[in-house]
Design a protein around this motif. Sequence first.
Motif, PDB file in Angstrom:
ATOM      1  N   ALA A 137      -5.159  21.134   1.395  1.00 21.41           N
ATOM      2  CA  ALA A 137      -3.806  20.568   2.305  1.00 21.41           C
ATOM      3  C   ALA A 137      -2.821  21.011   2.396  1.00 21.41           C
ATOM      4  N   ILE A 138      -2.349  20.772   3.607  1.00 20.91           N
ATOM      5  CA  ILE A 138      -0.849  20.898   3.076  1.00 20.91           C
ATOM      6  C   ILE A 138      -0.293  19.507   3.701  1.00 20.91           C
ATOM      7  N   LEU A 139       1.366  19.540   2.297  1.00 26.15           N
ATOM      8  CA  LEU A 139       1.491  18.265   3.317  1.00 26.15           C
ATOM      9  C   LEU A 139       3.331  18.556   2.617  1.00 26.15           C
ATOM     10  N   THR A 184      -5.439  12.850   0.750  1.00 27.42           N
ATOM     11  CA  THR A 184      -4.720  14.283   1.039  1.00 27.42           C
ATOM     12  C   THR A 184      -3.390  14.835   0.309  1.00 27.42           C
ATOM     13  N   ILE A 185      -2.572  13.663  -0.189  1.00 31.75           N
ATOM     14  CA  ILE A 185      -2.352  13.554  -1.757  1.00 31.75           C
ATOM     15  C   ILE A 185      -2.343  14.797  -2.355  1.00 31.75           C
ATOM     16  N   LEU A 186      -3.788  14.352  -2.919  1.00 23.29           N
ATOM     17  CA  LEU A 186      -4.218  15.179  -3.835  1.00 23.29           C
ATOM     18  C   LEU A 186      -5.251  16.532  -3.422  1.00 23.29           C
ATOM     19  N   ASN A 187      -5.182  16.138  -2.361  1.00 25.31           N
ATOM     20  CA  ASN A 187      -5.863  17.943  -2.313  1.00 25.31           C
ATOM     21  C   ASN A 187      -4.692  18.799  -1.569  1.00 25.31           C
ATOM     22  N   ALA A 188      -3.544  18.129  -1.365  1.00 27.60           N
ATOM     23  CA  ALA A 188      -2.476  19.014  -1.419  1.00 27.60           C
ATOM     24  C   ALA A 188      -1.982  19.567  -2.512  1.00 27.60           C
ATOM     25  N   SER A 189      -1.765  18.721  -3.193  1.00 27.26           N
ATOM     26  CA  SER A 189      -1.638  19.100  -4.740  1.00 27.26           C
ATOM     27  C   SER A 189      -2.944  20.344  -5.565  1.00 27.26           C
ATOM     28  N   ASN A 190      -3.767  19.816  -4.940  1.00 25.72           N
ATOM     29  CA  ASN A 190      -4.817  20.839  -5.409  1.00 25.72           C
ATOM     30  C   ASN A 190      -4.483  22.320  -4.699  1.00 25.72           C
ATOM     31  N   SER A 204       1.164  -1.194   0.259  1.00 21.36           N
ATOM     32  CA  SER A 204       0.119   0.080  -0.323  1.00 21.36           C
ATOM     33  C   SER A 204       0.399   0.853  -0.639  1.00 21.36           C
ATOM     34  N   ILE A 205       1.648   1.237   0.495  1.00 18.32           N
ATOM     35  CA  ILE A 205       2.408   2.895   0.975  1.00 18.32           C
ATOM     36  C   ILE A 205       3.477   2.450  -0.163  1.00 18.32           C
ATOM     37  N   LEU A 206       4.024   1.127  -1.271  1.00 16.64           N
ATOM     38  CA  LEU A 206       4.787   1.806  -2.491  1.00 16.64           C
ATOM     39  C   LEU A 206       3.421   2.132  -3.690  1.00 16.64           C
ATOM     40  N   LEU A 207       2.108   2.164  -3.603  1.00 15.64           N
ATOM     41  CA  LEU A 207       1.285   2.617  -4.453  1.00 15.64           C
ATOM     42  C   LEU A 207       1.354   4.050  -3.845  1.00 15.64           C
ATOM     43  N   LEU A 208       1.553   4.333  -2.684  1.00 17.62           N
ATOM     44  CA  LEU A 208       0.867   5.615  -2.111  1.00 17.62           C
ATOM     45  C   LEU A 208       2.811   6.410  -2.922  1.00 17.62           C
ATOM     46  N   GLN A 209       3.791   5.687  -2.805  1.00 21.39           N
ATOM     47  CA  GLN A 209       4.960   6.483  -3.324  1.00 21.39           C
ATOM     48  C   GLN A 209       4.990   6.936  -4.602  1.00 21.39           C
ATOM     49  N   SER A 230       3.326  10.412  -9.412  1.00 25.05           N
ATOM     50  CA  SER A 230       2.864  11.261 -10.300  1.00 25.05           C
ATOM     51  C   SER A 230       2.386  12.171 -10.693  1.00 25.05           C
ATOM     52  N   VAL A 231       2.291  12.560  -9.268  1.00 25.45           N
ATOM     53  CA  VAL A 231       1.041  13.881  -8.619  1.00 25.45           C
ATOM     54  C   VAL A 231       1.978  15.428  -8.741  1.00 25.45           C
ATOM     55  N   ASN A 232       3.827  15.091  -8.291  1.00 28.13           N
ATOM     56  CA  ASN A 232       4.415  15.679  -7.942  1.00 28.13           C
ATOM     57  C   ASN A 232       5.992  15.804  -8.377  1.00 28.13           C
ATOM     58  N   ASN A 233       5.844  14.656  -9.097  1.00 28.45           N
ATOM     59  CA  ASN A 233       7.866  14.391 -10.060  1.00 28.45           C
ATOM     60  C   ASN A 233       8.482  14.090  -9.261  1.00 28.45           C
ATOM     61  N   SER A 234       8.389  13.590  -8.051  1.00 32.25           N
ATOM     62  CA  SER A 234       9.282  13.572  -6.882  1.00 32.25           C
ATOM     63  C   SER A 234       8.785  12.148  -6.117  1.00 32.25           C
ATOM     64  N   PHE A 235       9.326  11.694  -4.978  1.00 30.60           N
ATOM     65  CA  PHE A 235       9.215  10.756  -3.808  1.00 30.60           C
ATOM     66  C   PHE A 235       9.299  11.122  -2.979  1.00 30.60           C
ATOM     67  N   MET A 236       8.009  11.158  -2.013  1.00 30.14           N
ATOM     68  CA  MET A 236       8.645  11.428  -0.094  1.00 30.14           C
ATOM     69  C   MET A 236       9.534  10.948   0.639  1.00 30.14           C
ATOM     70  N   LYS A 237      10.087  11.488   1.244  1.00 32.79           N
ATOM     71  CA  LYS A 237      11.158  10.850   2.051  1.00 32.79           C
ATOM     72  C   LYS A 237      10.646  10.423   3.099  1.00 32.79           C
ATOM     73  N   SER A 238      10.720   9.306   3.949  1.00 29.27           N
ATOM     74  CA  SER A 238      10.454   8.101   4.610  1.00 29.27           C
ATOM     75  C   SER A 238       9.467   9.116   5.916  1.00 29.27           C
ATOM     76  N   ALA A 239       9.686  10.009   6.591  1.00 29.60           N
ATOM     77  CA  ALA A 239       9.297  10.450   7.867  1.00 29.60           C
ATOM     78  C   ALA A 239       7.965  11.417   6.929  1.00 29.60           C
ATOM     79  N   THR A 240       8.154  12.249   6.014  1.00 29.93           N
ATOM     80  CA  THR A 240       6.861  12.425   5.506  1.00 29.93           C
ATOM     81  C   THR A 240       5.652  11.284   5.551  1.00 29.93           C
ATOM     82  N   LEU A 241       6.020  10.384   4.577  1.00 36.27           N
ATOM     83  CA  LEU A 241       5.125   8.841   4.117  1.00 36.27           C
ATOM     84  C   LEU A 241       4.668   8.345   5.552  1.00 36.27           C
ATOM     85  N   LYS A 242       5.971   7.814   6.104  1.00 38.45           N
ATOM     86  CA  LYS A 242       5.044   8.159   7.918  1.00 38.45           C
ATOM     87  C   LYS A 242       3.639   8.412   8.549  1.00 38.45           C
ATOM     88  N   GLY A 243       4.433  10.272   8.351  1.00 40.35           N
ATOM     89  CA  GLY A 243       3.590  11.076   8.861  1.00 40.35           C
ATOM     90  C   GLY A 243       2.301  10.942   7.840  1.00 40.35           C
TER      91      GLY A 243
END
Length: 164
Positions: free
Chosen positions: A73-75, A64-70, A9-14, A19-32
């Motif tokens: 939300a803040i991520l 939340t990822i989508l809302n942050a891109s719009n 699941s977290i691999l799919l979230l990454q 795909s939304v941000n053209n970068s991957f989250m840091k591990s702490a961001t993903l955990k948070g």
Amino acid sequence: MAAPNVAGSILLLQQYYNSVNNSFMKSATLKGLICHTADDNLNGNGPDPIYGWGLLNVKKSAETILNASNGNAILSEHTLNDGVVFTTTFNASSEGPVSATICWTDPTGDAQDSSTPNNTTPVLENDLDIVVTGPDGTDHYPWLLNPSSPLYAVKGDNTVDNIE
């Protein structure tokens, strides 16, 4: 089978975040993100020793990822320097509660004495704190496990975890 479910699941979230941000989250961001969007399962009041921060909710994490891109939300990821206070301002609607999470990667601390189970001595190298100040000036503190009764979380200054 929880571990392969969460790992996949977290691999799919990454992948979705990339795909939304053209970068991957840091591990702490993903955990948070995972902890922030988890469904609280025991008492509805913060973390507990049975379910931790709750049950994985991939749909809410992806939203939340989508809302942050719009801009709804803040991520965000930041690098903080020692002794510097980071402050951000946001506007919240009256439609629901405000929820905020801070998570960071902390260097490995000193090993605890294994003869004392559930030792609550803080070993964080970097004790970051999150405080949300309401429009009336009231400070709101994060959840933390109550060391004297860990089944029940309380609000206060968390000095032992790298997530608040």
